[in-house]
Design a protein around this motif. Structure first.
Motif, PDB file in Angstrom:
ATOM      1  N   TYR A 138      -4.175  -5.452  -4.223  1.00  0.00           N
ATOM      2  CA  TYR A 138      -4.899  -6.030  -5.351  1.00  0.00           C
ATOM      3  C   TYR A 138      -5.313  -4.934  -6.317  1.00  0.00           C
ATOM      4  O   TYR A 138      -5.172  -3.741  -6.024  1.00  0.00           O
ATOM      5  N   GLN A 139      -5.818  -5.350  -7.472  1.00  0.00           N
ATOM      6  CA  GLN A 139      -6.318  -4.426  -8.479  1.00  0.00           C
ATOM      7  C   GLN A 139      -7.824  -4.591  -8.646  1.00  0.00           C
ATOM      8  O   GLN A 139      -8.367  -5.672  -8.462  1.00  0.00           O
ATOM      9  N   LEU A 140      -8.473  -3.497  -9.024  1.00  0.00           N
ATOM     10  CA  LEU A 140      -9.848  -3.531  -9.503  1.00  0.00           C
ATOM     11  C   LEU A 140      -9.869  -2.915 -10.897  1.00  0.00           C
ATOM     12  O   LEU A 140      -9.321  -1.834 -11.115  1.00  0.00           O
ATOM     13  N   ASN A 141     -10.485  -3.616 -11.834  1.00  0.00           N
ATOM     14  CA  ASN A 141     -10.596  -3.124 -13.204  1.00  0.00           C
ATOM     15  C   ASN A 141     -11.803  -3.782 -13.869  1.00  0.00           C
ATOM     16  O   ASN A 141     -12.500  -4.601 -13.247  1.00  0.00           O
ATOM     17  N   SER A 142     -12.052  -3.423 -15.100  1.00  0.00           N
ATOM     18  CA  SER A 142     -13.247  -3.919 -15.777  1.00  0.00           C
ATOM     19  C   SER A 142     -13.182  -5.419 -16.035  1.00  0.00           C
ATOM     20  O   SER A 142     -14.223  -6.078 -16.151  1.00  0.00           O
ATOM     21  N   ILE A 143     -11.987  -5.970 -16.105  1.00  0.00           N
ATOM     22  CA  ILE A 143     -11.844  -7.398 -16.394  1.00  0.00           C
ATOM     23  C   ILE A 143     -12.136  -8.238 -15.159  1.00  0.00           C
ATOM     24  O   ILE A 143     -12.948  -9.170 -15.185  1.00  0.00           O
ATOM     25  N   ASN A 144     -11.484  -7.910 -14.022  1.00  0.00           N
ATOM     26  CA  ASN A 144     -11.655  -8.779 -12.848  1.00  0.00           C
ATOM     27  C   ASN A 144     -12.901  -8.446 -12.034  1.00  0.00           C
ATOM     28  O   ASN A 144     -13.179  -9.111 -11.036  1.00  0.00           O
ATOM     29  N   ASP A 152      -9.267   3.382 -15.204  1.00  0.00           N
ATOM     30  CA  ASP A 152      -8.981   2.237 -16.045  1.00  0.00           C
ATOM     31  C   ASP A 152      -8.586   1.082 -15.117  1.00  0.00           C
ATOM     32  O   ASP A 152      -9.005  -0.041 -15.292  1.00  0.00           O
ATOM     33  N   VAL A 153      -7.765   1.424 -14.119  1.00  0.00           N
ATOM     34  CA  VAL A 153      -7.371   0.455 -13.087  1.00  0.00           C
ATOM     35  C   VAL A 153      -7.292   1.169 -11.750  1.00  0.00           C
ATOM     36  O   VAL A 153      -6.816   2.305 -11.669  1.00  0.00           O
ATOM     37  N   LEU A 154      -7.766   0.514 -10.693  1.00  0.00           N
ATOM     38  CA  LEU A 154      -7.521   0.942  -9.319  1.00  0.00           C
ATOM     39  C   LEU A 154      -6.482   0.009  -8.716  1.00  0.00           C
ATOM     40  O   LEU A 154      -6.600  -1.216  -8.807  1.00  0.00           O
ATOM     41  N   TYR A 155      -5.475   0.589  -8.087  1.00  0.00           N
ATOM     42  CA  TYR A 155      -4.448  -0.167  -7.378  1.00  0.00           C
ATOM     43  C   TYR A 155      -4.652   0.100  -5.886  1.00  0.00           C
ATOM     44  O   TYR A 155      -4.666   1.254  -5.455  1.00  0.00           O
ATOM     45  N   ILE A 156      -4.789  -0.963  -5.106  1.00  0.00           N
ATOM     46  CA  ILE A 156      -5.249  -0.826  -3.725  1.00  0.00           C
ATOM     47  C   ILE A 156      -4.329  -1.603  -2.788  1.00  0.00           C
ATOM     48  O   ILE A 156      -3.934  -2.741  -3.079  1.00  0.00           O
ATOM     49  N   CYS A 157      -4.019  -1.006  -1.651  1.00  0.00           N
ATOM     50  CA  CYS A 157      -3.286  -1.688  -0.586  1.00  0.00           C
ATOM     51  C   CYS A 157      -3.965  -1.355   0.730  1.00  0.00           C
ATOM     52  O   CYS A 157      -4.193  -0.183   1.042  1.00  0.00           O
ATOM     53  N   LYS A 158      -4.306  -2.383   1.511  1.00  0.00           N
ATOM     54  CA  LYS A 158      -5.082  -2.194   2.733  1.00  0.00           C
ATOM     55  C   LYS A 158      -4.552  -3.095   3.840  1.00  0.00           C
ATOM     56  O   LYS A 158      -3.918  -4.109   3.579  1.00  0.00           O
ATOM     57  N   GLY A 159      -4.891  -2.728   5.059  1.00  0.00           N
ATOM     58  CA  GLY A 159      -4.536  -3.601   6.168  1.00  0.00           C
ATOM     59  C   GLY A 159      -4.769  -2.935   7.507  1.00  0.00           C
ATOM     60  O   GLY A 159      -5.345  -1.856   7.605  1.00  0.00           O
ATOM     61  N   TYR A 203      -6.755   0.924  10.990  1.00  0.00           N
ATOM     62  CA  TYR A 203      -6.804   0.294   9.670  1.00  0.00           C
ATOM     63  C   TYR A 203      -6.586   1.371   8.615  1.00  0.00           C
ATOM     64  O   TYR A 203      -6.913   2.545   8.828  1.00  0.00           O
ATOM     65  N   PHE A 204      -6.021   0.954   7.487  1.00  0.00           N
ATOM     66  CA  PHE A 204      -5.665   1.922   6.441  1.00  0.00           C
ATOM     67  C   PHE A 204      -6.033   1.390   5.062  1.00  0.00           C
ATOM     68  O   PHE A 204      -6.143   0.179   4.848  1.00  0.00           O
ATOM     69  N   THR A 205      -6.203   2.333   4.137  1.00  0.00           N
ATOM     70  CA  THR A 205      -6.445   2.024   2.733  1.00  0.00           C
ATOM     71  C   THR A 205      -5.679   3.021   1.887  1.00  0.00           C
ATOM     72  O   THR A 205      -5.794   4.229   2.096  1.00  0.00           O
ATOM     73  N   ALA A 206      -4.892   2.518   0.949  1.00  0.00           N
ATOM     74  CA  ALA A 206      -4.179   3.357  -0.017  1.00  0.00           C
ATOM     75  C   ALA A 206      -4.705   3.012  -1.406  1.00  0.00           C
ATOM     76  O   ALA A 206      -4.720   1.847  -1.789  1.00  0.00           O
ATOM     77  N   ILE A 207      -5.130   4.036  -2.140  1.00  0.00           N
ATOM     78  CA  ILE A 207      -5.761   3.828  -3.448  1.00  0.00           C
ATOM     79  C   ILE A 207      -5.051   4.684  -4.486  1.00  0.00           C
ATOM     80  O   ILE A 207      -4.819   5.880  -4.277  1.00  0.00           O
ATOM     81  N   ALA A 235      -4.468   9.787  -6.223  1.00  0.00           N
ATOM     82  CA  ALA A 235      -4.245   8.904  -5.079  1.00  0.00           C
ATOM     83  C   ALA A 235      -5.019   9.396  -3.871  1.00  0.00           C
ATOM     84  O   ALA A 235      -5.252  10.597  -3.705  1.00  0.00           O
ATOM     85  N   LEU A 236      -5.391   8.443  -3.031  1.00  0.00           N
ATOM     86  CA  LEU A 236      -6.162   8.741  -1.822  1.00  0.00           C
ATOM     87  C   LEU A 236      -5.747   7.791  -0.716  1.00  0.00           C
ATOM     88  O   LEU A 236      -5.672   6.572  -0.921  1.00  0.00           O
ATOM     89  N   GLY A 237      -5.468   8.355   0.456  1.00  0.00           N
ATOM     90  CA  GLY A 237      -5.239   7.543   1.639  1.00  0.00           C
ATOM     91  C   GLY A 237      -6.402   7.682   2.605  1.00  0.00           C
ATOM     92  O   GLY A 237      -7.016   8.749   2.700  1.00  0.00           O
ATOM     93  N   LEU A 238      -6.725   6.598   3.304  1.00  0.00           N
ATOM     94  CA  LEU A 238      -7.775   6.606   4.318  1.00  0.00           C
ATOM     95  C   LEU A 238      -7.220   5.960   5.582  1.00  0.00           C
ATOM     96  O   LEU A 238      -6.632   4.868   5.528  1.00  0.00           O
ATOM     97  N   TRP A 239      -7.436   6.621   6.714  1.00  0.00           N
ATOM     98  CA  TRP A 239      -6.861   6.186   8.001  1.00  0.00           C
ATOM     99  C   TRP A 239      -7.987   6.139   9.023  1.00  0.00           C
ATOM    100  O   TRP A 239      -8.641   7.142   9.294  1.00  0.00           O
ATOM    101  N   PHE A 240      -8.238   4.954   9.578  1.00  0.00           N
ATOM    102  CA  PHE A 240      -9.369   4.744  10.478  1.00  0.00           C
ATOM    103  C   PHE A 240      -8.894   4.246  11.833  1.00  0.00           C
ATOM    104  O   PHE A 240      -8.111   3.292  11.906  1.00  0.00           O
TER     105      PHE A 240
END
Length: 301
Positions: free
Chosen positions: A95-101, A200-207, A231-235, A245-250
């Motif tokens: 999903y995306q995070l930005n000022s609009i959504n 301006d926009v964050l692009y995120i993939c998690k699972g 669990y992981f997060t890619a930003i 870009a940032l990856g997080l691994w838990f």
């Protein structure tokens, strides 16, 4: 409730109308999926142009997999999920995070005023019934129904918030993980990085990990839902045409650590750990550069 479903592979042959996706005006000059150098999902965009959005990882080929793209009026694509029908589990939500959504037009307290008096967890009816997870699957399982796209990130409308409670966007989580380090990560995304200073926009993939047997912690005792071991997060942040870009691994266990630096990895490393090709719709030169490094200071870690 408006949503869009498209079958990515050969399990079903369904043609549905594609809802237009709303893009942030501050995106790079070429919209996602139109940049030169895009290669990985290029063929898939002929099926659904949303697959060219920058938050989408490479789609898995083979097997009974669905790609679900949920959309809402006024805000376009809400989030997308790749669903493994055989395992009854999601591989990722993006999903995306930005000022609009990120505007707030809905309060989750309003769910208490409904006839059921609580959060609207529900089956995702865009998945054929035999491949869905159900409320009964989680009942008395000992695990939280853990959001991947957080409910608190989708307060722009009642519909957008309700969609985050679809069980396709949920995976079993240990309570001390869901309310611990995972919640810390969600808070950093929402309150720190989802601001004009960072994006301006964050692009995120998690699972959670479901593909490799060595990365599965077990199964719920009654319904045999997969419990991920990690669990992981890619930003990906795009700010003024610059990329970070940032990856997080838990490890999936009770954990109240608030120092996300301890879990930071490059996207290249996260791809090796998960087997998922993140941000494959970037031009190759940008993808190679941004995925090979982390600027921890830039991320405030």
């Amino acid at each position: 409730m408006k949503h869009y479903r498209l079958v990515a592979l050969s399990l079903f042959a369904i043609a549905l109308t594609c809802f237009s996706c709303q893009e942030d005006d501050n995106l790079p000059s070429q919209k996602p999926g139109t940049q030169t150098g895009v290669n990985t999902n290029a063929n898939a965009t002929n099926v659904n142009p949303n697959y060219g959005r920058l938050e989408f990882p490479r789609l898995k080929t083979g097997g009974n997999n669905l790609v679900l793209v949920h959309s809402v009026d006024n805000y376009g694509v809400n989030f997308a999920v790749e669903w493994d029908c055989d395992k009854k589990a999601q591989r990722w939500t993006c999903y995306q995070l930005n000022s609009i959504n990120s505007v707030k037009n809905w309060s989750r307290d309003n769910w208490k005023k409904t006839e059921w008096g609580g959060d609207p967890f529900q089956e995702d009816t865009t998945i054929p019934q035999q491949y869905r997870t159900t409320l009964a699957d989680y009942r008395s399982s000992g695990y939280d129904r853990g959001h991947i796209c957080p409910s608190a990130d989708r307060l722009n409308s009642k519909e957008a918030n309700e969609q985050t409670y679809y069980l396709s966007n949920i995976q079993p989580q240990v309570n001390g993980f869901n309310t611990g380090v995972w919640l810390t990560m969600e808070g950093a995304l929402r309150n720190t990085w989802n601001t004009n200073n960072y994006r301006d926009v964050l692009y995120i993939c998690k699972g959670g990990t479901i593909d490799k047997s060595s990365q599965i912690a077990g199964y719920t005792s009654k319904s045999k839902l997969i419990v991920p071991k990690y669990y992981f997060t890619a930003i990906l942040s795009v700010k003024n045409g610059k990329y970070h870009a940032l990856g997080l691994w838990f490890e999936h266990k009770s954990n109240e650590d608030t120092k996300l630096r301890n879990y930071a990895v490059t996207i290249d490393r996260l791809e090796k750990l998960t087997g998922i090709d993140f941000f494959c719709n970037l031009p190759d030169a940008i993808e190679n550069e941004v995925e090979a490094k982390i600027d921890l200071k830039w991320w405030g870690l």
